[in-house]
Motif scaffolding. Structure first.
Motif, PDB file in Angstrom:
ATOM      1  N   SER A 265      54.621  -3.511   1.555  1.00 13.44           N
ATOM      2  CA  SER A 265      55.430  -3.684   0.774  1.00 13.44           C
ATOM      3  C   SER A 265      55.544  -5.062  -0.299  1.00 13.44           C
ATOM      4  CB  SER A 265      56.826  -3.154   1.041  1.00 13.44           C
ATOM      5  OG  SER A 265      57.130  -1.504   1.364  1.00 13.44           O
ATOM      6  N   LEU A 266      54.672  -5.782   0.535  1.00  8.55           N
ATOM      7  CA  LEU A 266      54.737  -6.969   0.410  1.00  8.55           C
ATOM      8  C   LEU A 266      54.603  -7.746  -1.369  1.00  8.55           C
ATOM      9  CD1 LEU A 266      55.209 -10.058   1.307  1.00  8.55           C
ATOM     10  CD2 LEU A 266      52.444 -10.343   1.793  1.00  8.55           C
ATOM     11  N   HIS A 267      53.456  -6.748  -1.835  1.00  6.14           N
ATOM     12  CA  HIS A 267      53.397  -6.773  -3.542  1.00  6.14           C
ATOM     13  C   HIS A 267      53.909  -6.549  -4.056  1.00  6.14           C
ATOM     14  CE1 HIS A 267      51.148  -5.526  -7.198  1.00  6.14           C
ATOM     15  NE2 HIS A 267      50.667  -6.282  -6.756  1.00  6.14           N
ATOM     16  N   ASP A 268      54.846  -5.412  -3.518  1.00  9.68           N
ATOM     17  CA  ASP A 268      55.883  -5.328  -4.722  1.00  9.68           C
ATOM     18  C   ASP A 268      56.882  -6.408  -4.808  1.00  9.68           C
ATOM     19  OD1 ASP A 268      54.754  -2.846  -4.951  1.00  9.68           O
ATOM     20  OD2 ASP A 268      55.072  -1.412  -3.633  1.00  9.68           O
ATOM     21  N   ALA A 269      57.326  -6.397  -3.298  1.00  4.51           N
ATOM     22  CA  ALA A 269      58.674  -7.515  -3.188  1.00  4.51           C
ATOM     23  C   ALA A 269      57.865  -8.546  -3.697  1.00  4.51           C
ATOM     24  CB  ALA A 269      58.848  -8.054  -1.608  1.00  4.51           C
TER      25      ALA A 269
END
Length: 352
Positions: A265-269
């Motif tokens: 979820s790093l990209h979304d965060a």
């Protein structure tokens, strides 16, 4: 007639052994000549003559008449004493201040011998004698210093590992192939590599989030509640809130991660704030800076040791020591110094 084949052999010399000296003692004291002794040992008679001069002592008999005898022990003792005076003089005494400094940095801060030598050479204020990296390693190997190989953590860890490349692993976002050349060449500040470090592989244990800036090699370590996607997102969002979104986007222009599930979820965060790239599956060398720093961190937190056994203060102190370690690739400057210079240029205030 012209000589077409070189029959000259290179002479090789070997010092007499203690066993040979014992034979010389027996044969000489019974009256054998130097030439006879030399033939038996395969030595030149002059070598026997020199040895007899070295090991012969004068004894006084009861009738006060002196008697000269050769003793193998005397010859061996003088040989050893002469050998000590051979070769270049040791710098242990002349460079004692540097040696003491080196021992302290290795024991207290886990600095490598090369980092110590390079750092001292970069100091304009150091005007005392010092030794080279190779000499410092030699002193350690020979036992001249209170340092042993177990103090040199990275020396024990060096090993050749084959790179593996596997396919059919899900990619979580933008590929590292799309990362700009300025990031790859470390020309600009603000491009980070991110990874997680686990301890005992227990669900109840903490984990560590490590971020390393590619240009300055500065490291940030955050303690996570566990090794999950939620904990990583929480830690990243906390960094974002501490810095403020404007400062965060300046300091973290890009982050490169592996394909671990904790970074799913790093990209979304960080969408629209920071560029996030993902290395190829099973290609840890594409994040070599981060892997290297995780190795340095393992000096303080060995693999398999529960991270929950260590306080946040201990982990922070370990990170500070790593950031104060001079690096050859940085011309023996310290990552902490270079990082401070960069954030001052950006006028960013941090609590680190």
């Amino acid at each position: 007639m012209a000589q077409i084949q070189n029959t000259t052999q290179k002479l090789t010399y070997k010092h007499l052994s203690f066993e040979e000296r014992q034979l010389i003692e027996v044969w000489h004291n019974r009256g054998d000549s130097n030439r006879e002794i030399g033939k038996r040992l395969g030595r030149h008679h002059q070598t026997i003559n020199n040895e007899l001069k070295r090991g012969t002592t004068t004894q006084i008999k009861e009738n006060n008449k002196p008697r000269q005898l050769y003793f193998a022990e005397t010859g061996q003792a003088k040989y050893i004493e002469n050998r000590k005076r051979c070769g270049a003089k040791s710098k242990l005494l002349s460079a004692v201040d540097f040696i003491n400094y080196a021992c302290k940095q290795i024991i207290d801060f886990n600095w490598s011998p090369d980092a110590i030598v390079g750092f001292v050479k970069s100091l304009r204020t150091w005007d005392k004698p010092l030794v080279s990296t190779k000499t410092l390693y030699n002193y350690i190997d020979k036992g001249f210093l209170p340092i042993r190989n177990h103090h040199l953590k990275m020396k024990l860890r060096l090993s050749s590992k084959k790179k593996r490349s596997r396919k059919h692993k899900k990619e979580l976002g933008k590929s590292i192939d799309e990362r700009p050349s300025t990031v790859n060449n470390r020309e600009s500040f603000g491009h980070w590599e991110i990874d997680s470090v686990i301890g005992s592989k227990s669900k109840d244990d903490n984990a560590l989030l490590t971020l390393v800036e590619r240009k300055t090699r500065y490291m940030i370590t955050v303690v996570l509640d566990d090794h999950t996607e939620e904990s990583v997102c929480y830690a990243v969002n906390r960094l974002k809130s501490e810095l403020g979104q404007a400062s965060f986007s300046k300091m973290f222009q890009s982050i490169t991660a592996d394909n671990g599930s904790e970074f799913s979820s790093l990209h979304d965060a960080l969408q629209q704030i920071t560029d996030v790239y993902f290395a190829h599956p099973y290609s840890s060398w594409e994040r070599g800076t981060n892997e290297r720093h995780n190795g340095l961190l393992r000096q303080f937190i060995p693999k398999g040791t529960p991270i929950c056994n260590y306080s946040k203060q201990f982990i922070q102190l370990a990170t500070e020591k790593i950031n104060l370690l001079p690096r050859k690739i940085l011309n023996y400057r310290q990552p902490a110094t270079l990082f401070l210079e960069e954030i001052q240029k950006l006028k960013i205030k941090t609590c680190w």
